[in-house]
Enzyme design. Structure first.
Site, PDB file in Angstrom:
ATOM      1  N   TYR A 218     -12.758  -9.035  -1.261  1.00 23.05           N
ATOM      2  CA  TYR A 218     -13.083  -8.055  -1.176  1.00 23.05           C
ATOM      3  C   TYR A 218     -14.756  -8.174  -0.996  1.00 23.05           C
ATOM      4  O   TYR A 218     -15.630  -8.962  -1.532  1.00 23.05           O
ATOM      5  CB  TYR A 218     -13.469  -7.226  -2.546  1.00 23.05           C
ATOM      6  CG  TYR A 218     -11.852  -6.684  -2.693  1.00 23.05           C
ATOM      7  CD1 TYR A 218     -10.595  -7.128  -2.358  1.00 23.05           C
ATOM      8  CD2 TYR A 218     -11.738  -5.411  -3.512  1.00 23.05           C
ATOM      9  CE1 TYR A 218      -9.502  -6.625  -2.733  1.00 23.05           C
ATOM     10  CE2 TYR A 218     -10.516  -4.726  -4.079  1.00 23.05           C
ATOM     11  CZ  TYR A 218      -9.486  -5.508  -3.754  1.00 23.05           C
ATOM     12  OH  TYR A 218      -8.126  -5.027  -3.822  1.00 23.05           O
TER      13      TYR A 218
ATOM     14  N   ARG B 287     -11.296  -3.663 -13.882  1.00 27.78           N
ATOM     15  CA  ARG B 287     -10.244  -4.572 -13.710  1.00 27.78           C
ATOM     16  C   ARG B 287     -10.840  -6.262 -13.629  1.00 27.78           C
ATOM     17  O   ARG B 287     -11.809  -6.338 -13.190  1.00 27.78           O
ATOM     18  CB  ARG B 287      -9.693  -4.118 -11.926  1.00 27.78           C
ATOM     19  CG  ARG B 287      -9.388  -2.937 -11.790  1.00 27.78           C
ATOM     20  CD  ARG B 287      -8.402  -3.055 -10.519  1.00 27.78           C
ATOM     21  NE  ARG B 287      -8.629  -1.555  -9.817  1.00 27.78           N
ATOM     22  CZ  ARG B 287      -7.493  -0.565 -10.249  1.00 27.78           C
ATOM     23  NH1 ARG B 287      -6.306  -1.271 -11.092  1.00 27.78           N
ATOM     24  NH2 ARG B 287      -7.307   0.274  -9.834  1.00 27.78           N
TER      25      ARG B 287
ATOM     26  N   HIS C 123     -15.399  -3.180   0.837  1.00 30.09           N
ATOM     27  CA  HIS C 123     -15.229  -2.366  -0.582  1.00 30.09           C
ATOM     28  C   HIS C 123     -16.801  -1.810  -1.182  1.00 30.09           C
ATOM     29  O   HIS C 123     -16.942  -1.301  -2.028  1.00 30.09           O
ATOM     30  CB  HIS C 123     -14.624  -3.486  -1.463  1.00 30.09           C
ATOM     31  CG  HIS C 123     -14.130  -2.739  -2.836  1.00 30.09           C
ATOM     32  ND1 HIS C 123     -14.772  -2.795  -4.042  1.00 30.09           N
ATOM     33  CD2 HIS C 123     -13.220  -1.864  -3.064  1.00 30.09           C
ATOM     34  CE1 HIS C 123     -14.138  -2.179  -5.062  1.00 30.09           C
ATOM     35  NE2 HIS C 123     -13.295  -1.423  -4.474  1.00 30.09           N
TER      36      HIS C 123
ATOM     37  N   HIS D  96     -15.929   3.650 -14.283  1.00 27.81           N
ATOM     38  CA  HIS D  96     -15.572   2.939 -13.225  1.00 27.81           C
ATOM     39  C   HIS D  96     -16.999   2.188 -12.560  1.00 27.81           C
ATOM     40  O   HIS D  96     -16.773   1.497 -11.931  1.00 27.81           O
ATOM     41  CB  HIS D  96     -15.321   3.717 -12.003  1.00 27.81           C
ATOM     42  CG  HIS D  96     -14.676   3.143 -10.813  1.00 27.81           C
ATOM     43  ND1 HIS D  96     -15.265   3.197  -9.611  1.00 27.81           N
ATOM     44  CD2 HIS D  96     -13.536   2.362 -10.511  1.00 27.81           C
ATOM     45  CE1 HIS D  96     -14.656   2.572  -8.627  1.00 27.81           C
ATOM     46  NE2 HIS D  96     -13.551   2.059  -9.122  1.00 27.81           N
TER      47      HIS D  96
ATOM     48  N   ARG E 139     -13.973   2.784   5.279  1.00 28.06           N
ATOM     49  CA  ARG E 139     -12.737   1.922   5.294  1.00 28.06           C
ATOM     50  C   ARG E 139     -11.352   2.746   5.421  1.00 28.06           C
ATOM     51  O   ARG E 139     -10.560   2.555   6.081  1.00 28.06           O
ATOM     52  CB  ARG E 139     -12.361   1.126   4.244  1.00 28.06           C
ATOM     53  CG  ARG E 139     -11.566  -0.206   4.421  1.00 28.06           C
ATOM     54  CD  ARG E 139     -11.174  -0.634   3.071  1.00 28.06           C
ATOM     55  NE  ARG E 139     -10.524   0.006   2.332  1.00 28.06           N
ATOM     56  CZ  ARG E 139     -10.676  -0.093   0.775  1.00 28.06           C
ATOM     57  NH1 ARG E 139     -11.789  -0.827   0.296  1.00 28.06           N
ATOM     58  NH2 ARG E 139     -10.057   0.713   0.251  1.00 28.06           N
TER      59      ARG E 139
ATOM     60  N   ASN F 137       0.857  -1.310   0.022  1.00 24.38           N
ATOM     61  CA  ASN F 137      -0.047   0.085  -0.197  1.00 24.38           C
ATOM     62  C   ASN F 137       0.707   1.291  -0.067  1.00 24.38           C
ATOM     63  O   ASN F 137       0.700   2.257  -0.622  1.00 24.38           O
ATOM     64  CB  ASN F 137      -0.955   0.231   1.322  1.00 24.38           C
ATOM     65  CG  ASN F 137      -1.995  -0.805   1.171  1.00 24.38           C
ATOM     66  OD1 ASN F 137      -2.358  -1.414   0.154  1.00 24.38           O
ATOM     67  ND2 ASN F 137      -2.670  -1.191   2.290  1.00 24.38           N
TER      68      ASN F 137
END
Length: 724
Positions: free
Chosen positions: A483, A390, A607, A450, A579, A66
């Protein structure tokens, strides 16, 4: 458990800020420092005794990965602004240069904590029979075995490089790891400086033959230092250091690119050669080697981080061993919804019966794959439209789309080339789809697409029926295992028409003149949320129950934060599960005393995005307004991306979101960190023998309401019951 049990107790006594801070930029917290606070929470899980040992190692690795990405993207961008002389403050009032100073201080502290945590974990692993050795602690028999391993598996792909006027310093890519070497020729003492890049194709930790039950590893750099004589015959080592490079990984694409795919391929090569953002270097590196590395990478002392310990902490993921299940999370098998089983796996029949919301990873993502694979095989399906932001390298979803195209169906794939760090994979997928005969579009140059949408058009009798999937996560079967995300399946004609309008908008640039049950950014999503917040303020003013629940990955958009502040001041009760980044200050007197914020960090990465408005009835309530979204409350999502906000109208799905998913998140104590108005997070430590409620455990043990089949939903546990 009633709603008061998990809401009232978590609204702490209000804290105070000076009036000028409340009225000015002090009402916001800095985005970058808030992200670093999130990564501290990730690192804290590596020290959490309630987490299995090897999962703690995984959390440590994640915290390092990260931080690398944060530097290559966020810090790189801030540094570019600062170097250009940009003094425009962020919403919290800090200029780019001021932010960089604070980031550097906090990140160095974080990296020091990562090394301390690794030392603790390494000792704990030793106690469990997992040993990390050094070249000084291995015996003669191991040395002989390693000699064979080195010559057969490592030596052939190494490129040892002398550094002198005839041999210039080589290019080290981002995340590149290397040894700098200082040597002398044995015959005459002539000095030699050299570089040994360490190929990423070799595991960082080499496994040694077992001794009894012990599992033993040797770091690759230790093996290399043992065999310098094979790499540089006739020389002896007099000094060395290890270093690792991070480069600017942000990408620029020409707005008027005629061939977007080719332009992205060029941009990917530029990314690889970006400027160095950070150099990690072994503590105690010989002065000449340190200068050699810094001069050739063109960096200053403040961009160097000296590491006493392991460089490249992210590589520790290699030590998370499946063969030691007692040191991992207990295994669980994602559920197949009972309704799908009742219909013998027929997704279309299950969706026709009623809208269905799956909660991943607790309900298997295989249902999303099955939906598209069934559509590809079904002779009655005439068209498929799909967004891809993705997905995995060997994506079953891309394979299904290719099968559908090859069988003559009309297939449109909206591939987002700007999905950061997945650009190359998405280029490969787009070419594969085009070869199969699918129509591939790339959307807007200025906006990322997205949104997560699948549309299947099926001929049923003399009608065309549209089946639609809206997701809060990516179409990625691998990440879907860890996720938490939501998948809504529906054949509601309104949502089908709305989804088709979104595809037409992105593919043809024509703004939809109407959307029936959907809001999208950059057109209407933000305004829709602001209108709903304003409606709650009106309900409070009229003496009606006024309440907002939201679950997000990030809340940083100033307009959204100010709207939530205004709602709090009007008496609206607001509970947020955030989060990661949170620029909002909760619990500040006169500003946000009716807002509480918590962050859940645990086995699964939270998520999903959910927003619930009481609509004059409080929460949970049957007449509440409930939405799922692909967007966080960030300016980039609300103004610079194509995102969806889907209103949930099916009563069972609404109950599932409010009474199960949101209720369990708000009730969670085991993985929750409660945020105060100064950006600090605290979590509750259980008393001896006390078992704190875990939403992750609750979801693994209990099926979702809307996925129930003939057994019905009446026996499915819910944490709250809706008001009328």
């Amino acid at each position: 458990m009633g709603q008061a049990d998990f809401l009232e107790a978590d609204f702490p006594a209000p804290a105070e800020l000076p009036d000028e801070a409340i009225a000015g930029p002090g009402r916001f917290l800095n985005r970058e420092l808030s992200w670093l606070a999130f990564n501290w929470r990730v690192l804290e899980e590596a020290s959490n005794p309630r987490v299995p040992l090897l999962e703690r190692v995984r959390f440590l690795s994640i915290s390092a990965t990260n931080l690398d990405e944060f530097y290559t993207v966020r810090v790189a961008g801030l540094r570019e602004l600062a170097r250009a002389g940009n003094t425009t403050p962020a919403s919290d009032g800090l200029t780019p240069a001021e932010q960089l100073v604070l980031i550097d201080c906090e990140a160095r502290r974080l990296m020091g904590a990562q090394q301390s945590t690794w030392n603790e974990l390494r000792a704990a692993m030793e106690e469990e029979g997992i040993q990390i050795l050094t070249r000084d602690t291995i015996g003669k028999s191991d040395r002989k075995a390693l000699e064979a391993v080195f010559m057969a598996q490592v030596f052939p792909i190494l490129s040892p490089l002398a550094i002198d006027p005839a041999h210039p310093f080589p290019f080290i890519p981002s995340e590149g790891f290397a040894l700098a070497l200082q040597m002398e020729r044995k015959t005459d003492g002539r000095p030699l400086r050299a570089l040994l890049p360490i190929p990423h194709q070799i595991n960082r930790f080499l496994r040694l033959p077992a001794v009894g039950d012990a599992i033993r590893f040797l770091p690759l750099e230790e093996l290399l230092l043992m065999h310098i004589g094979s790499l540089f015959p006739g020389y002896k080592l007099t000094g060395s250091c290890a270093f690792r490079v991070l480069r600017d990984s942000d990408m620029e694409v020409e707005d008027e690119a005629e061939d977007l795919v080719r332009e992205f391929e060029v941009a990917l090569k530029r990314r690889r050669r970006g400027e160095v953002i950070r150099l990690k270097l072994s503590t105690g590196a010989p002065g000449p080697l340190r200068k050699l590395v810094m001069d050739n990478l063109h960096i200053t002392a403040n961009e160097v981080v000296e590491i006493e310990g392991l460089i490249g902490v992210g590589a520790l993921r290699e030590l998370v061993l499946d063969e030691r299940p007692a040191l991992l999370w207990p295994s669980f098998t994602p559920r197949v919804p009972e309704r799908v089983q009742d219909h013998e796996g027929d997704m279309f029949a299950a969706i026709r019966q009623k809208d269905m919301l799956l909660h991943h990873p607790y309900e298997t993502f295989d249902m999303v794959v099955r939906f598209l694979e069934q559509a590809a095989r079904d002779p009655d399906v005439v068209a498929i439209r799909q967004t891809l932001y993705r997905t995995s390298n060997e994506s079953p979803i891309v394979a299904a789309l290719c099968d559908a195209a090859e069988s003559g169906k009309s297939v449109t794939a909206l591939v987002e080339l700007k999905a950061r760090f997945d650009e190359a994979a998405n280029i490969r997928q787009s070419r594969r789809l085009e070869r199969a005969g699918a129509h591939v579009v790339y959307g807007f140059i200025n906006y990322k697409t997205h949104a997560k949408i699948s549309v299947v058009v099926r001929r049923e009798g003399d009608q065309l029926v549209t089946y639609t999937h809206f997701g809060t996560g990516n179409y990625h079967p691998i990440t879907a295992r860890i996720y938490t995300d939501l998948s809504l399946f529906t054949c509601d004609p309104k949502l089908g028409r709305d989804a088709t309008r979104v595809f037409n908008y992105v593919g043809g640039y024509a703004q939809p003149d109407v959307l029936e049950n959907l809001a999208i950014s950059p057109l209407s999503l933000k305004s829709s949320l602001l209108e709903q917040i304003e409606a709650e303020i009106e309900h409070a003013a009229n003496g009606k129950p006024a309440e907002i629940w939201a679950k997000m990955n990030a809340i940083i958009d100033p307009d959204m934060i100010d709207a939530l502040y205004a709602a709090s001041q009007a008496g609206v009760r607001i509970s947020l599960v955030v989060r990661g980044i949170c620029g909002l200050r909760p619990g500040i007197k006169g500003l946000s005393e009716n807002i509480r914020v918590k962050s859940i960090v645990g086995r699964f990465l939270e998520h999903s995005r959910i927003i619930c408005f009481g609509n004059g009835h409080g929460l949970p309530a049957k007449k509440a307004k409930v939405y799922i979204s692909s967007a966080d409350m960030m300016e980039r999502n609300l103004l610079h991306r194509v995102e969806t906000l889907v209103e949930i109208t099916n009563p069972t799905v609404k109950a599932q979101i409010m009474n199960q998913i949101m209720a369990a998140n708000l009730a969670d104590e085991a993985q929750s960190w409660v945020m105060d108005g100064f950006g600090q997070f605290t979590r509750r430590t259980p008393e001896e023998g006390e078992h704190l409620f875990s939403c992750h455990r609750f979801f693994t043990e209990n099926p979702s309401l809307s996925g129930r089949g003939s057994a019905g939903a009446s026996d499915v546990p819910a944490l709250t019951h809706s008001r009328d």
